[in-house]
Design a protein around this motif. Structure first.
Motif, mmCIF file in Angstrom:
data_model
loop_
_atom_site.group_PDB
_atom_site.id
_atom_site.type_symbol
_atom_site.label_atom_id
_atom_site.label_comp_id
_atom_site.label_asym_id
_atom_site.label_seq_id
_atom_site.Cartn_x
_atom_site.Cartn_y
_atom_site.Cartn_z
ATOM 1 N N ALA A 1 35.410 33.142 40.031
ATOM 2 C CA ALA A 1 35.373 33.461 38.605
ATOM 3 C C ALA A 1 35.141 34.950 38.390
ATOM 4 O O ALA A 1 35.767 35.582 37.531
ATOM 5 C CB ALA A 1 34.289 32.647 37.907
ATOM 6 N N GLU B 1 38.267 36.947 39.479
ATOM 7 C CA GLU B 1 39.317 36.769 38.481
ATOM 8 C C GLU B 1 39.037 37.611 37.243
ATOM 9 O O GLU B 1 39.923 38.267 36.705
ATOM 10 C CB GLU B 1 39.388 35.282 38.105
ATOM 11 C CG GLU B 1 40.534 34.940 37.194
ATOM 12 C CD GLU B 1 40.513 33.455 36.843
ATOM 13 O OE1 GLU B 1 39.437 32.929 36.504
ATOM 14 O OE2 GLU B 1 41.582 32.819 36.927
ATOM 15 N N LYS B 2 37.790 37.598 36.812
ATOM 16 C CA LYS B 2 37.432 38.393 35.641
ATOM 17 C C LYS B 2 37.719 39.875 35.880
ATOM 18 O O LYS B 2 38.352 40.539 35.050
ATOM 19 C CB LYS B 2 35.963 38.205 35.299
ATOM 20 C CG LYS B 2 35.508 39.161 34.196
ATOM 21 C CD LYS B 2 34.096 38.904 33.769
ATOM 22 C CE LYS B 2 33.115 39.448 34.778
ATOM 23 N NZ LYS B 2 31.724 39.215 34.357
ATOM 24 N N LEU B 3 37.260 40.370 37.021
ATOM 25 C CA LEU B 3 37.468 41.792 37.310
ATOM 26 C C LEU B 3 38.950 42.119 37.366
ATOM 27 O O LEU B 3 39.399 43.165 36.875
ATOM 28 C CB LEU B 3 36.789 42.164 38.638
ATOM 29 C CG LEU B 3 35.270 41.985 38.656
ATOM 30 C CD1 LEU B 3 34.702 42.400 40.009
ATOM 31 C CD2 LEU B 3 34.597 42.780 37.537
ATOM 32 N N LEU C 1 41.384 40.567 35.739
ATOM 33 C CA LEU C 1 41.935 40.542 34.384
ATOM 34 C C LEU C 1 41.538 41.786 33.589
ATOM 35 O O LEU C 1 42.351 42.342 32.850
ATOM 36 C CB LEU C 1 41.483 39.275 33.645
ATOM 37 C CG LEU C 1 42.136 37.983 34.121
ATOM 38 C CD1 LEU C 1 41.492 36.777 33.451
ATOM 39 C CD2 LEU C 1 43.639 38.011 33.844
ATOM 40 N N VAL C 2 40.306 42.212 33.761
ATOM 41 C CA VAL C 2 39.863 43.397 33.024
ATOM 42 C C VAL C 2 40.622 44.628 33.499
ATOM 43 O O VAL C 2 41.001 45.494 32.701
ATOM 44 C CB VAL C 2 38.341 43.595 33.158
ATOM 45 C CG1 VAL C 2 37.913 44.930 32.559
ATOM 46 C CG2 VAL C 2 37.599 42.456 32.477
ATOM 47 N N ARG C 3 40.869 44.676 34.782
ATOM 48 C CA ARG C 3 41.655 45.787 35.328
ATOM 49 C C ARG C 3 43.053 45.805 34.704
ATOM 50 O O ARG C 3 43.554 46.860 34.301
ATOM 51 C CB ARG C 3 41.751 45.623 36.848
ATOM 52 C CG ARG C 3 42.106 46.860 37.600
ATOM 53 C CD ARG C 3 42.108 46.542 39.094
ATOM 54 N NE ARG C 3 40.771 46.336 39.633
ATOM 55 C CZ ARG C 3 39.925 47.316 39.940
ATOM 56 N NH1 ARG C 3 40.295 48.565 39.758
ATOM 57 N NH2 ARG C 3 38.732 47.044 40.432
ATOM 58 N N PHE D 1 32.858 47.293 34.058
ATOM 59 C CA PHE D 1 32.742 48.076 35.305
ATOM 60 C C PHE D 1 31.621 49.110 35.257
ATOM 61 O O PHE D 1 31.394 49.820 36.225
ATOM 62 C CB PHE D 1 34.069 48.769 35.611
ATOM 63 C CG PHE D 1 35.173 47.807 35.955
ATOM 64 C CD1 PHE D 1 35.069 46.991 37.075
ATOM 65 C CD2 PHE D 1 36.319 47.722 35.172
ATOM 66 C CE1 PHE D 1 36.090 46.098 37.406
ATOM 67 C CE2 PHE D 1 37.332 46.822 35.498
ATOM 68 C CZ PHE D 1 37.218 46.014 36.614
ATOM 69 N N LEU E 1 40.168 36.556 27.954
ATOM 70 C CA LEU E 1 40.780 37.763 28.524
ATOM 71 C C LEU E 1 42.303 37.663 28.561
ATOM 72 O O LEU E 1 43.011 38.627 28.277
ATOM 73 C CB LEU E 1 40.239 38.018 29.938
ATOM 74 C CG LEU E 1 38.798 38.518 29.990
ATOM 75 C CD1 LEU E 1 38.307 38.573 31.429
ATOM 76 C CD2 LEU E 1 38.681 39.887 29.332
#
Lengths: 196, 196
Positions: free
Chosen positions: A127, A130-132, A134-136, B92, B134
């Motif tokens: 999780a 995946e979050k990181l 998507l944010v990227r 981040f 997201l």
DNA sequence: GTAATTTCTTGATTTTTATCAAGTGCTCTA
DNA sequence: TAGAGCACTTGATAAAAATCAAGAAATTAC
């Protein structure tokens, strides 16, 4: 041996962006991705279909585009180390809006929607990874919007050229032009100017 | 009573977009958001700072923008029912790129980074909700890029007008112009044309 | 290797949009 | 309520980019 070497690109990618993943997790993730080859001109996705897979480009080039009444708009070109999918269709199981087509023979590591769903159970930190991820992606798009709000065609050309030089002799330039929001003619003239 | 009514917007939002959340989860989530008021002209975020919070607009308007050497570029205006943050900075913990400022007195439900981190533990389905959120955001940005690749200034104006009519008499129009990637003058001329 | 097709370039022209410069009107404040 | 600042409009002009129309160059197919 060849096999090990191939998997490396995807593993390297995840490793370098998500230090968070242990070797074991890393293997759990990558082992669900299957290597496939898409011949030049073949389609990975057609509009209206439900996008069933997420692909990582091991080698080659994929173009994501839309055909409207009058023209064709290239949204993105995925080169080695990039992913390709209709994210909205993949996650929400809605009809896809994009076409994804191979510009050259392309090797992809592909994970099906079914296997993708398993990741959360198999990999404890999925999780978070995946979050990181998507944010990227979100941030890259934000930057791209900003480039349209604040840059001229020439500035967008230069910026893209700096970051993706190698595409300029691998891809029909009209596609890059479209992706940067200008006509092929404008692109050609800017290009001439920069080469002189 | 007033309190209950206030929390409703945020709860309604989560409820309507993420059916997945149970009433209990819903309350766990929303109770971590604290109501705050930002006076007209005050800042929620300044560039260079680490963005420590994620805000949901209960009422009022927030503008997210960048000041470069020569000009100011409005990236987005958050109205009621929208979130505002520098997502990249928030996740981040990098320096923020945007300024976020209240265009009018604005009520926000704000969650701190610290509390946000707790959500995963408190709400079983949080990871899923976050992912869906997201991806939804990602898709909106994708659409916005597409609008710059395929539409004229006038088409972008009309498209935005259809979807955000109410902003046109609440926000200085120059900000909407910037957000749509055109000058205030061009915006004014298009506007005149559409009103006739 | 040659023809056919596609891609790219170039020039001429038009359209779109930005820039510059005033001027109008509105709003807030003292 | 005068006036200082904004926000918006308008016109004239310049610059940027699109369109149209040929051709040249490169690639692909046979």
């Amino acid at each position: 041996m060849q096999r090990n070497q191939n998997i490396t690109e995807l593993e390297l990618y995840i490793k370098s962006y998500f230090e968070i993943a242990s070797s074991k997790d890393l293997h759990s993730i990558t082992s669900l991705f299957k290597l496939a080859t898409i011949k030049k001109g073949e389609f990975l996705l057609k509009p209206g279909k439900h996008c069933q897979s997420l692909s990582f480009v091991q080698s080659g080039l994929l173009r994501m585009f839309v055909t409207t009444n009058d023209k064709e708009v290239t949204q993105w070109i995925s080169k080695q180390g990039y992913f390709a999918t209709d994210l909205s269709s993949f996650i929400f199981e809605t009809p896809s809006r994009w076409t994804i087509q191979a510009l050259v023979d392309t090797e992809v590591y592909t994970i099906t929607k079914n296997d993708y769903k398993k990741l959360g159970d198999i990999v404890p930190k999925w999780a978070e990874i995946e979050k990181l991820f998507l944010v990227r992606c979100f941030t890259l798009l934000e930057d791209r919007i900003f480039s349209h709000l604040s840059m001229t065609a020439e500035e967008r050309y230069n910026f893209f050229f700096e970051n993706h030089k190698e595409l300029f002799n691998q891809v029909p330039l009209q596609y890059i032009a479209s992706m940067l929001g200008m006509t092929a003619e404008t692109f050609s003239r800017i290009r001439k100017k920069q080469l002189m």
